[in-house]
Each structure stands twice: as C-alpha cells, then as structure tokens.
Design a protein around this motif. Structure first.
Motif, mmCIF file in Angstrom:
data_model
loop_
_atom_site.group_PDB
_atom_site.id
_atom_site.type_symbol
_atom_site.label_atom_id
_atom_site.label_comp_id
_atom_site.label_asym_id
_atom_site.label_seq_id
_atom_site.Cartn_x
_atom_site.Cartn_y
_atom_site.Cartn_z
ATOM 1 N N LEU A 212 0.179 -24.479 -49.239
ATOM 2 C CA LEU A 212 0.101 -24.728 -50.318
ATOM 3 C C LEU A 212 -0.430 -26.398 -50.516
ATOM 4 O O LEU A 212 -0.198 -27.550 -49.746
ATOM 5 C CB LEU A 212 1.310 -24.961 -50.540
ATOM 6 C CG LEU A 212 2.018 -25.218 -52.169
ATOM 7 C CD1 LEU A 212 1.402 -23.598 -53.154
ATOM 8 C CD2 LEU A 212 3.626 -24.734 -52.257
ATOM 9 N N GLU A 213 -1.071 -26.621 -51.360
ATOM 10 C CA GLU A 213 -1.798 -28.273 -52.650
ATOM 11 C C GLU A 213 -0.943 -28.268 -53.689
ATOM 12 O O GLU A 213 -0.961 -27.456 -54.469
ATOM 13 C CB GLU A 213 -3.031 -27.816 -52.029
ATOM 14 C CG GLU A 213 -3.344 -28.298 -50.372
ATOM 15 C CD GLU A 213 -4.992 -28.768 -50.408
ATOM 16 O OE1 GLU A 213 -5.512 -28.781 -52.089
ATOM 17 O OE2 GLU A 213 -5.070 -29.272 -49.259
ATOM 18 N N VAL A 214 -0.064 -29.729 -53.893
ATOM 19 C CA VAL A 214 -0.185 -29.720 -54.932
ATOM 20 C C VAL A 214 -0.385 -31.411 -54.754
ATOM 21 O O VAL A 214 0.725 -32.604 -54.175
ATOM 22 C CB VAL A 214 1.893 -29.699 -55.682
ATOM 23 C CG1 VAL A 214 1.608 -30.604 -56.825
ATOM 24 C CG2 VAL A 214 2.110 -28.895 -55.384
ATOM 25 N N VAL A 215 -1.391 -31.870 -56.090
ATOM 26 C CA VAL A 215 -1.722 -33.112 -55.157
ATOM 27 C C VAL A 215 -2.413 -33.910 -56.461
ATOM 28 O O VAL A 215 -2.719 -33.091 -57.708
ATOM 29 C CB VAL A 215 -3.294 -33.035 -54.375
ATOM 30 C CG1 VAL A 215 -4.426 -34.372 -54.360
ATOM 31 C CG2 VAL A 215 -3.222 -32.151 -53.346
ATOM 32 N N ASN A 216 -2.471 -35.013 -56.906
ATOM 33 C CA ASN A 216 -2.343 -35.894 -58.148
ATOM 34 C C ASN A 216 -2.145 -35.115 -59.346
ATOM 35 O O ASN A 216 -2.717 -35.739 -60.841
ATOM 36 C CB ASN A 216 -3.809 -36.388 -57.824
ATOM 37 C CG ASN A 216 -4.360 -36.724 -56.063
ATOM 38 O OD1 ASN A 216 -4.008 -37.517 -56.439
ATOM 39 N ND2 ASN A 216 -6.020 -36.631 -56.342
ATOM 40 N N SER A 217 -0.836 -34.924 -59.788
ATOM 41 C CA SER A 217 -0.143 -34.328 -60.364
ATOM 42 C C SER A 217 0.918 -34.903 -61.246
ATOM 43 O O SER A 217 1.540 -35.276 -60.368
ATOM 44 C CB SER A 217 -0.092 -32.731 -60.552
ATOM 45 O OG SER A 217 -1.305 -31.930 -60.317
ATOM 46 N N VAL A 218 0.643 -34.729 -62.774
ATOM 47 C CA VAL A 218 2.353 -35.518 -63.160
ATOM 48 C C VAL A 218 3.429 -34.170 -63.483
ATOM 49 O O VAL A 218 2.706 -33.109 -64.580
ATOM 50 C CB VAL A 218 1.502 -36.962 -64.308
ATOM 51 C CG1 VAL A 218 2.744 -37.057 -64.984
ATOM 52 C CG2 VAL A 218 0.866 -37.596 -63.939
ATOM 53 N N PHE A 219 4.939 -34.784 -63.572
ATOM 54 C CA PHE A 219 6.183 -33.986 -64.028
ATOM 55 C C PHE A 219 6.747 -34.672 -64.924
ATOM 56 O O PHE A 219 7.296 -35.099 -64.196
ATOM 57 C CB PHE A 219 6.360 -33.155 -62.788
ATOM 58 C CG PHE A 219 4.756 -32.055 -61.481
ATOM 59 C CD1 PHE A 219 5.325 -31.090 -62.068
ATOM 60 C CD2 PHE A 219 4.650 -33.029 -60.876
ATOM 61 C CE1 PHE A 219 3.790 -30.439 -61.307
ATOM 62 C CE2 PHE A 219 3.554 -32.044 -59.913
ATOM 63 C CZ PHE A 219 3.099 -30.232 -60.139
ATOM 64 N N SER A 220 7.221 -34.210 -66.161
ATOM 65 C CA SER A 220 7.894 -34.731 -67.105
ATOM 66 C C SER A 220 8.501 -34.209 -67.983
ATOM 67 O O SER A 220 7.557 -33.394 -68.928
ATOM 68 C CB SER A 220 7.113 -36.190 -67.423
ATOM 69 O OG SER A 220 7.143 -36.891 -68.378
ATOM 70 N N GLY A 221 9.365 -34.426 -68.767
ATOM 71 C CA GLY A 221 10.072 -34.044 -69.676
ATOM 72 C C GLY A 221 10.395 -32.583 -70.085
ATOM 73 O O GLY A 221 10.616 -32.004 -70.711
ATOM 74 N N ASN A 222 10.184 -31.968 -68.790
ATOM 75 C CA ASN A 222 10.156 -30.309 -68.298
ATOM 76 C C ASN A 222 11.783 -30.115 -68.363
ATOM 77 O O ASN A 222 12.197 -30.985 -68.038
ATOM 78 C CB ASN A 222 9.964 -30.098 -67.502
ATOM 79 C CG ASN A 222 8.132 -30.192 -67.299
ATOM 80 O OD1 ASN A 222 7.499 -29.430 -67.897
ATOM 81 N ND2 ASN A 222 8.060 -30.834 -66.442
ATOM 82 N N HIS A 223 11.970 -28.969 -69.226
ATOM 83 C CA HIS A 223 14.029 -29.249 -69.427
ATOM 84 C C HIS A 223 14.313 -27.888 -69.691
ATOM 85 O O HIS A 223 13.541 -26.795 -70.492
ATOM 86 C CB HIS A 223 14.057 -30.172 -71.257
ATOM 87 C CG HIS A 223 13.662 -29.470 -72.563
ATOM 88 N ND1 HIS A 223 12.193 -30.019 -72.401
ATOM 89 C CD2 HIS A 223 13.256 -29.049 -73.031
ATOM 90 C CE1 HIS A 223 11.660 -29.222 -73.624
ATOM 91 N NE2 HIS A 223 12.304 -29.139 -73.731
ATOM 92 N N HIS A 224 15.468 -27.329 -69.923
ATOM 93 C CA HIS A 224 16.659 -25.935 -70.321
ATOM 94 C C HIS A 224 15.635 -26.664 -72.564
ATOM 95 O O HIS A 224 16.111 -27.798 -72.903
ATOM 96 C CB HIS A 224 17.917 -27.062 -70.269
ATOM 97 C CG HIS A 224 18.868 -25.692 -70.517
ATOM 98 N ND1 HIS A 224 18.958 -25.011 -71.735
ATOM 99 C CD2 HIS A 224 19.024 -24.362 -70.117
ATOM 100 C CE1 HIS A 224 19.946 -23.774 -72.143
ATOM 101 N NE2 HIS A 224 19.746 -23.618 -70.627
ATOM 102 N N SER A 225 16.049 -25.712 -72.438
ATOM 103 C CA SER A 225 15.290 -25.347 -74.094
ATOM 104 C C SER A 225 16.528 -25.757 -75.277
ATOM 105 O O SER A 225 16.190 -26.114 -75.935
ATOM 106 C CB SER A 225 15.223 -23.790 -74.406
ATOM 107 O OG SER A 225 16.400 -22.646 -74.076
ATOM 108 N N THR A 226 17.450 -25.738 -74.378
ATOM 109 C CA THR A 226 18.867 -25.782 -75.271
ATOM 110 C C THR A 226 19.853 -27.186 -75.066
ATOM 111 O O THR A 226 20.121 -27.906 -76.346
ATOM 112 C CB THR A 226 19.637 -25.148 -75.960
ATOM 113 O OG1 THR A 226 20.642 -24.119 -74.207
ATOM 114 C CG2 THR A 226 19.105 -24.013 -76.704
ATOM 115 N N LYS A 227 20.254 -27.762 -74.094
ATOM 116 C CA LYS A 227 20.811 -28.206 -73.634
ATOM 117 C C LYS A 227 19.654 -29.808 -73.209
ATOM 118 O O LYS A 227 20.263 -30.643 -73.238
ATOM 119 C CB LYS A 227 21.263 -27.881 -72.119
ATOM 120 C CG LYS A 227 22.491 -26.963 -72.001
ATOM 121 C CD LYS A 227 22.889 -26.557 -70.905
ATOM 122 C CE LYS A 227 23.881 -25.206 -71.263
ATOM 123 N NZ LYS A 227 24.255 -24.629 -69.364
#
Length: 332
Positions: A212-227
């Motif tokens: 598996l490869e996860v390369v050069n990626s940005v992860f930000s602001g993903n969240h629970h839809s109500t909390k």
C-alpha cells in the motif's frame, strides 16, 4: 460513418456508443442528459469538447450510476459527471470494474445514494488498472453503514486529486481495502460522516500485506458531521500497524495522532492561497515531497509539470511552477 462531424453529430450520447470501436473518441459538448448507464467495455474515450465544468454527463434515470468502465483503455476525460444513484450504492458516479479504466481531468460531483452499506460515492475502483487522476471529487454521498464518500480503492490509483465535502458514515473521503491501492499527491479535505472513521479509512485487508502507498498527500478538516470532531484518518480494529506505518511517505496532517511515525507530520498552517489549494514558496508543502518515477512527464491538477529537473516535488494536488532564484541586473 455516422456522427463523424458536428454537422452529423447525435445529441444522444448512448446512441453513439454502438457505433464506436476500439480507439474511437466520442466528443461531447454542453450538457448531455442520459437515461441509462454509460457502459464502456471497449477502448473508447469520451471527452468533453471544452472542459469538465461545461461539458456535463447528467444521469436522469433513478437508481442508476453514470458510468461503468471495464477496459484498460476506456477513458472519461474532461467531463463533469453528476446525478448518479447506483442501485446497490457502489460507485454512484463511476464504477471501474476488474477490466480497468481511467477517469482523468473530471469533476465528479453530487452523485448520491441512500442505499445502506454503499461504497465509493463518487468513484469505486476495483482493479489495479483503475486510475483516477487530476479530478475533483466532491459532494458525493453513500448511505448508512457505507464507506468512501468520495472514492473507494479496492484496489486502484488516485493521483493529483481533490477529494472534498463528501459524506460517508465510514471513510468520509477515501476508503481503502487493498494493499495494491495507491494514493498519490491528493488533497483530502473537509469530508464528513457520522462516526470517527476519518478522512481516509483503511480496512484490515488494506494493510494485511505490504505494498500500500499513501504518498505526498494532505489530510485536513475531515470531521464528524454534527460534532465536528476532527478525524483525518482511521483503520479497522485489529489492523496491522507496522504495514500502515510503512505505507505513508511525505504526508501532511493538520490534526494530531498520526498513522505513521516516519511518513507523516503535523502542520498547523498549510499556506493555501485560494480555494483550489494553491500555495507559494513559503508553504510547508513546497519542495518537500517524495520523488517517484511516475512523476516524470506527469502533470498536476492544474496542468503544471509535476517535477522539474531538480527532482523536487511538492505535497498535494498542486505543483508550484519552478522559477530559478537569481540576481536581477538592470542595464541602461
């Protein structure tokens, strides 16, 4: 041959398909409403005449996804793909089957299903020959118990994409279920769901082996839809932590609790200058990515060369064009 010029062109995309053979290119202009599945099991390219915002394929038949690709040379390019609602909830916009296929320079938006346990609200990829590149995948949805609001990789490649504002109970933006999946230079931002299973979610099978490869990626602001609790990544209980750690290289998160101690780091301010996630030289994403062979000759989301002669690469979907630093001499 029928439909070989604008003067003889059909206004029915599905009507043109039976006339196409391997190597054919079908050019569409404007909005094309379809009332059945766009099924590509030959080496056919369907391309927008002017660009993905104006050349649209809109699914009008209830319970039907927009497109099914099942050939390594089946291509959707420069299109806006919307309105899909797969009967089983798998790949509401596009389903890439075992035979493969490519979705390039497309905007996959507002493909939604309320079917329980759906996967891949925007795109479902089930082949190592499935390739999603330079696409914006946004505002797609799967129903209760589902995963991968934007993309499901089981396996397949997602490259230089924006994956944002999608919804799924699990794996809000991207869900991964195979060690043959590749996530390269993607921005996974502001996706949401009703659990703590974050912006990118890994099943146990995804990390059951190396590869598996996860390369050069940005992860930000993903969240629970109500909390609105931030959850940028998650993995199925009992996952192989060592294999997940090894999968990540040069990835950036804006939240704490990283999936890899060696391949990830936390950054408070990503330095974006617009809503397309571009940035300038001062961004912590500039020139700090990992170079890989596929980048030679490749383009970013906006058509910039992915890598320059220095083999320095940025993190995320955008590559800041290289301009040499130097001294300005004015002669009079």
């Amino acid at each position: 041959a029928p439909y070989s010029s604008w003067a003889t062109a059909t206004t029915n995309l599905l009507e043109a398909l039976p006339e196409a053979i391997d190597g054919s290119v079908i050019v569409i202009a404007g909005t094309n409403n379809i009332h059945d599945l766009l099924y590509l099991d030959k080496g056919i390219t369907v391309v927008g005449a002017t660009g993905h915002e104006t050349d649209r394929i809109v699914q009008k038949k209830s319970g039907t996804r927009v497109a099914w690709l099942d050939h390594p040379d089946a291509v959707l390019r420069s299109l806006h793909i919307t309105g899909g609602d797969a009967d089983g909830g798998f790949g509401n916009g596009v389903f890439i089957a075992a035979g493969g296929g490519r979705v390039i320079d497309c905007h996959v938006r507002e493909n939604k299903s309320n079917k329980n346990y759906g996967k891949g609200g925007g795109v479902y990829v089930s082949s190592p020959d499935g390739y999603v590149s330079r696409c914006i995948i946004e505002d797609n949805k799967v129903g209760a118990g589902g995963t991968g609001g934007g993309i499901m990789l089981a396996p397949g490649i997602a490259e230089s994409c924006i994956v944002r504002l999608n919804y799924a109970p699990n794996g809000f933006g991207i869900a991964v279920s195979s060690p043959l999946a590749r996530v390269r230079n993607c921005n996974v931002i502001s996706n949401s769901g009703d659990s703590v299973n974050g912006g990118i979610h890994f099943s146990k099978s995804a990390v059951s082996d190396t590869g598996l490869e996860v390369v050069n990626s940005v992860f930000s602001g993903n969240h629970h839809s109500t909390k609105f609790d931030i959850s940028d990544w998650s993995a199925e209980e009992g996952y192989n932590a060592a294999n997940l750690d090894a999968a990540f290289r040069s990835c950036v998160f804006t939240s704490a609790g990283l999936p890899s101690t060696t391949g990830c780091r936390t950054v408070a301010d990503l330095g974006f200058t617009d809503s397309g996630y571009r940035f300038n030289r001062d961004s912590p994403l500039h020139d700090v990515g990992t170079w890989q062979g596929w980048m030679t000759g490749a383009l970013d989301l906006y058509g910039n060369q992915r890598v320059d002669r220095r083999r320095r690469v940025d993190i995320g979907c955008y590559e800041l064009p290289y301009t040499p630093r130097g001294t300005l001499l004015l002669l009079h």
